[in-house]
Design an enzyme around this catalytic site. Sequence first.
Site, PDB file in Angstrom:
ATOM      1  CB  CYS A 123       4.349 -32.550  40.904  1.00 16.15           C
ATOM      2  SG  CYS A 123       5.015 -33.807  39.796  1.00 16.15           S
ATOM      3  NE  ARG A 135       0.709 -27.562  40.242  1.00 19.62           N
ATOM      4  CZ  ARG A 135       1.356 -26.855  39.873  1.00 19.62           C
ATOM      5  NH1 ARG A 135       1.248 -25.167  40.247  1.00 19.62           N
ATOM      6  NH2 ARG A 135       2.717 -26.984  39.423  1.00 19.62           N
ATOM      7  CD1 TRP A 167       2.848 -35.243  34.955  1.00 19.67           C
ATOM      8  CD2 TRP A 167       0.779 -35.538  34.956  1.00 19.67           C
ATOM      9  NE1 TRP A 167       2.584 -35.389  33.434  1.00 19.67           N
ATOM     10  CE2 TRP A 167       1.153 -35.705  33.644  1.00 19.67           C
ATOM     11  CE3 TRP A 167      -0.419 -36.029  35.191  1.00 19.67           C
ATOM     12  CZ2 TRP A 167       0.400 -35.952  32.640  1.00 19.67           C
ATOM     13  CZ3 TRP A 167      -1.273 -36.229  34.332  1.00 19.67           C
ATOM     14  CH2 TRP A 167      -0.837 -36.409  32.789  1.00 19.67           C
ATOM     15  CG  ASN A 170       6.484 -29.902  41.926  1.00 18.94           C
ATOM     16  OD1 ASN A 170       6.130 -30.973  42.662  1.00 18.94           O
ATOM     17  ND2 ASN A 170       5.900 -28.906  42.216  1.00 18.94           N
ATOM     18  N   GLY A 171       9.648 -31.542  39.182  1.00 19.15           N
ATOM     19  CA  GLY A 171      10.561 -31.478  38.154  1.00 19.15           C
ATOM     20  C   GLY A 171      11.147 -32.891  37.845  1.00 19.15           C
ATOM     21  CD  GLU A 225      -4.807 -30.139  16.354  1.00 21.00           C
ATOM     22  OE1 GLU A 225      -5.699 -30.929  16.027  1.00 21.00           O
ATOM     23  OE2 GLU A 225      -4.774 -29.587  17.392  1.00 21.00           O
ATOM     24  CE  LYS A 256      -7.057 -27.942  19.596  1.00 16.84           C
ATOM     25  NZ  LYS A 256      -7.030 -29.364  19.233  1.00 16.84           N
ATOM     26  CD  GLU A 283     -11.779 -29.720  20.841  1.00 19.61           C
ATOM     27  OE1 GLU A 283     -10.832 -29.314  20.194  1.00 19.61           O
ATOM     28  OE2 GLU A 283     -11.859 -30.474  21.603  1.00 19.61           O
ATOM     29  CG  HIS A 316     -10.086 -32.921  -7.176  1.00 18.59           C
ATOM     30  ND1 HIS A 316     -10.042 -33.059  -8.551  1.00 18.59           N
ATOM     31  CD2 HIS A 316      -8.601 -32.756  -6.646  1.00 18.59           C
ATOM     32  CE1 HIS A 316      -8.806 -33.334  -8.966  1.00 18.59           C
ATOM     33  NE2 HIS A 316      -7.998 -32.893  -7.852  1.00 18.59           N
ATOM     34  CE  LYS A 338      -7.223 -32.827  27.998  1.00 19.87           C
ATOM     35  NZ  LYS A 338      -6.771 -32.366  26.665  1.00 19.87           N
TER      36      LYS A 338
HETATM   37  C1  F6R Z   1      -9.013 -32.305  20.351  1.00 19.59           C
HETATM   38  C2  F6R Z   1      -8.849 -33.174  21.229  1.00 19.59           C
HETATM   39  C3  F6R Z   1      -9.135 -34.648  20.916  1.00 19.59           C
HETATM   40  C4  F6R Z   1      -8.143 -35.720  21.480  1.00 19.59           C
HETATM   41  C5  F6R Z   1      -8.674 -37.191  21.184  1.00 19.59           C
HETATM   42  C6  F6R Z   1      -7.479 -38.055  21.801  1.00 19.59           C
HETATM   43  O1  F6R Z   1      -8.528 -30.860  20.760  1.00 19.59           O
HETATM   44  O2  F6R Z   1      -8.316 -33.054  22.306  1.00 19.59           O
HETATM   45  O3  F6R Z   1      -9.691 -34.768  19.635  1.00 19.59           O
HETATM   46  O4  F6R Z   1      -6.897 -35.368  20.602  1.00 19.59           O
HETATM   47  O5  F6R Z   1      -9.969 -37.146  21.929  1.00 19.59           O
HETATM   48  O6  F6R Z   1      -7.321 -38.068  22.866  1.00 19.59           O
HETATM   49  P1  F6R Z   1      -6.073 -38.895  23.452  1.00 19.59           P
HETATM   50  O7  F6R Z   1      -4.598 -38.035  23.193  1.00 19.59           O
HETATM   51  O8  F6R Z   1      -6.060 -38.411  25.091  1.00 19.59           O
HETATM   52  O9  F6R Z   1      -6.051 -40.097  22.865  1.00 19.59           O
END
Ligand code: F6R
Length: 616
Positions: free
Chosen positions: A2, A27, A76, A102-103, A489, A493, A496, A512, A611
């Site tokens: 927020c 933000r 938020w 906020n908070g 993971e 990264k 990505e 294997h 995103k």
């Molecule tokens: C990787 C990344 C993506 C998300 C995926 C799911 O760094 O950000 O792999 O994790 O697109 O997104 P959400 O969690 O929003 O369903």
Amino acid sequence: MCGIVGYIGKRDALPILINGLKRLEYRGYDSSGVVVLDEKTNVYVKRAVGKVAELEKSINGSDWLRPGLGIAHTRWATHGEPSERNAHPHADTDNNFWVVHNGIIENYKELKDELISEGVDFRSDTDTEVLAHLIAKYYNGQPSSPGRFFDAVKKTLQRVRGTYGIAVVSKFEPDKIIAARNSSPLLIGIGDGEHMVASDASAIIHLTKSVIYLDDHEIAEIRRDGFRIETLDGNSTTRKPSLLEWDAAKIEKLGHDHFMHKEIFEIPEVIENSIRGRLILDEGRAKLGGIEDAKDTLRKIERIIIAGCGTANVAGRVTEYMLEEYAGIPTEVDAASEFRYRKPVFTKNNLLLAISQSGETADTLAAIKEAKEKGISTMGIVNAVGSSIARDTDFGIYNHAGPEISVASTKAFVSQLVVAALFTIFMGRQREMSLTMGKRIGEQLKELPNLVKKVLAQENIIIEIAKKYKDMPAILTLGRKYNAPLATEAAIKFREICYVPAIDLPAGEMKHGTIALIDEKFPSLVIAPQDSVYEKIQSNIEQISARRGPIIAITTEGNEEIKKFAQDVIYIPKTLEMLTPILAVVPIYLLTYHIARLKGHEIDKPRNLAKSVTVE
Ligand code: F6R
């Protein structure tokens, strides 16, 4: 997170506030609102869901006066879905006091019950609204005096447990803003015949460079021509103004060059937020508001199917290990995109658990739809309050990680694991988990913020490693048991943000086939904390070393032996095995961030990515 902006001075407050809100947009938020007051006690308030532009649109054409006092907010959602009625500012019953906050007010439920028993009607689902009603209550209970409004806010905050940055205005004293903070940043901007208040300097940097940062438990009375600051227990304080030296872009990122970096450094705070108010340590229990009402359904669950995408799917795989080991519930994980098209077989008392940061991922939503079609209970672990997944599931737990701006998920992943551990305690204690074990996991969770800080402190060592490996053609990532998902993971990264082809494997799978790739040009990242499977992964390390493959190892503090085989070692502190991924992922994030940075990539918005993936 927020955002707050407030203005008192000789100019029209409204355009300044709207501009301030726009400067806070980065933000992340889901709704916004503004209130301005004139000296004749007229009040003008607007709230809107969505972008600040929506708020602005709703104002245009209205008959607004142009007073020089007002406060505004970007919200938020944490309590209650994003909606006009939940957007700030919030007021008391008679609309005499207006609050932006906020908070999180941790004890808002008991305060709300108290106010309801006194006849107060609530108009929103927020925790913030209790503040407005309490301020009105304490104002009315005091004799007239110059400090009456200030004292009413102070008295209110003395009743509050939790975190806050607040700004409050009142019809009764329309010559001041009262602002206060506890663990949620707030600063006063000093101008000529005008003052501002903001949660973030970027909202006001175009108006002034001279600011005072409030400290925790401080409350300020801000007027056109000056201000005074007191601590909540009544001592007045003086402070020299600081000079803002950064430009707006740098301030948005709080001095970090990228949101990803900022979000990695927010991890200790995110862990605290995810567990705040949710652990009852002496009973070894987790109290999770969003699933308390589903207790009886959850007690009967015999099998859990987790669905998520990308990083959220990885969180699901760690959750699987936790739930099976500590709650004894058979669990499996599906890529949400697979779940929707295969023909999953359900048995009695199944639960579909959807994990998602955004709460809007199309494949995960479709998995929920499919499960509902089959009559299965659905639950969410979701960061974005009021998002589609939060609404479509039967019940769920919010992460409280705050908005994640960088496309690559970091702090949200950690919060998913923290919530998974809390959920494991919840489910485990309904089954065979002992009080001692519940307590132990809870205690270790509480330690994590400090342990993460120790890992973050190794950034310089990690930068040196990044320099060595930045031009590698590809990488193999390995882990076992709780850290096998982390290999994935790490690989996500590397692909990505570093654009480095990465192959991830549970380490036992290496022999294997993939071992054929190993030579002196093909490095491996091995996640090898000294846990129950350390000896197993050590043999992978030795096999790679025997083939002259370079090794970056992540292991437990004190493990000197590993240096015989690994060229580069990053240490993490010791914790419970099930929580090691929370520590081990931090150097992975820093390493991939710094490699991407050295390569000059646009880190926060990697190529071809969005995103939130709202299409199939
Ligand atoms: C990787 C990344 C993506 C998300 C995926 C799911 O760094 O950000 O792999 O994790 O697109 O997104 P959400 O969690 O929003 O369903």
